[in-house]
Design an enzyme around this catalytic site. Structure first.
Site, short mmCIF file in Angstrom:
data_model
loop_
_atom_site.label_atom_id
_atom_site.label_comp_id
_atom_site.label_asym_id
_atom_site.label_seq_id
_atom_site.Cartn_x
_atom_site.Cartn_y
_atom_site.Cartn_z
N SER A 16 0.83 -1.21 0.00
CA SER A 16 0.00 0.00 0.00
C SER A 16 0.86 1.26 0.00
CB SER A 16 -0.90 -0.04 1.25
OG SER A 16 -1.32 1.25 1.61
N1 LIG Z 1 -7.42 8.71 1.23
C1 LIG Z 1 -6.49 7.72 1.69
C2 LIG Z 1 -6.52 6.57 0.71
C3 LIG Z 1 -5.83 5.34 1.25
C4 LIG Z 1 -6.04 4.16 0.30
O1 LIG Z 1 -6.58 4.29 -0.80
N2 LIG Z 1 -5.62 2.97 0.72
C5 LIG Z 1 -5.83 1.78 -0.06
C6 LIG Z 1 -4.60 0.90 -0.06
S1 LIG Z 1 -3.23 1.77 -0.79
C7 LIG Z 1 -7.01 1.03 0.53
O2 LIG Z 1 -6.86 0.15 1.34
N3 LIG Z 1 -8.20 1.44 0.13
C8 LIG Z 1 -9.45 0.90 0.58
C9 LIG Z 1 -10.59 1.80 0.15
O3 LIG Z 1 -10.33 2.87 -0.42
O4 LIG Z 1 -11.74 1.42 0.39
C10 LIG Z 1 -5.10 8.35 1.80
O5 LIG Z 1 -4.90 9.47 1.28
O6 LIG Z 1 -4.22 7.78 2.42
#
Ligand SMILES: N[C@@H](CCC(=O)N[C@@H](CS)C(=O)NCC(=O)O)C(=O)O
Length: 224
Positions: A16
């Protein structure tokens, strides 16, 4: 007298890229915020499966957005993130199960303290999300371990340990802990404030998190 340090659990998987951003911010800020940071290596595939979610990269519009967004956040947080040449292959075909078992083995071996878990995780993130290198093969994990400061003997021992039932079960149980906090993705940050667990998803909740743990003055800086 009871310690006033707040305990913050950081659930992550090196697959991730947003977890990498959050990891670097937490490492930079743990002393400023005076938190007791606990690394919780988990498996994103298991979090997705257990929560009934699906990877955002599987939805073409989200994938497009994330590609642009990651370019922005990399500059914002000052972390040298460059997506692998074949993101699908790296994230979904090759995956990070072996790598996260290796990190779990490092965490188990280290027990108290977390210097090696931090270094090994960073080396693995750099491989997959900066230099487009493999993280599935024993030779790749060895290289990351050596760069992180482990000896060749220690790496060999950890590679064996990482294949044991004990470590497979440990990675599953930490992933389950995240699911028990109702995680649906990573990074997932659990702050223990006044005896209550408050959860945050993503690398974009730090202002809010700092506010809730009672430490103000967050702004990203750049150690690279
Ligand atoms: N808005 C979050 C996004 C984080 C994200 O998209 N994480 C991913 C893995 S890299 C995830 O697990 N997403 C699940 C989802 O969006 O439902 C950030 O800026 O950190």
């Amino acid at each position: 007298m009871a310690s006033s340090r707040k305990m913050v659990e950081f659930f992550y998987d090196i697959v991730s890229p947003y977890s990498w951003m959050a990891f670097e911010v937490l490492c930079r800020y743990k002393n400023v915020w005076n938190i007791d940071l606990k690394f919780k290596p988990a498996y994103l595939g298991g979090v997705m499966h257990g929560s009934g979610n699906r990877p955002p990269g599987m939805v073409p519009n989200k994938f497009h957005y994330m590609t642009k967004d990651l370019e922005r956040v990399s500059g914002y947080f000052g972390v040298p993130l460059y997506p692998p040449s074949d993101v699908f292959e790296a994230m979904f075909e090759k995956g990070t199960l072996n790598a996260m078992r290796f990190v779990t083995a490092v965490a188990e071996k280290e027990k108290e303290g977390d210097v090696l878990v931090e270094r090994v995780s960073r080396e693995l993130w750099k491989r997959i999300w900066s230099t487009d290198q493999d993280v599935t093969q024993p030779a790749s994990l060895t290289e990351a371990g050596l760069k992180a400061g482990l000896s060749a003997n220690e790496v060999e021992e950890l590679l064996i340990l990482s294949k044991s039932q004990q470590i497979k079960d440990k990675l599953k149980s930490v992933t389950q802990e995240a699911l028990d906090y109702q995680s649906f993705g990573l990074p997932f940050i659990v702050c223990h404030v006044n005896g209550k667990a408050e959860v945050f998803f993503g690398s974009d909740r730090f202002e809010l998190m700092a506010h809730r743990i009672g430490n103000y003055g967050y702004k990203p800086d750049n150690p690279y």
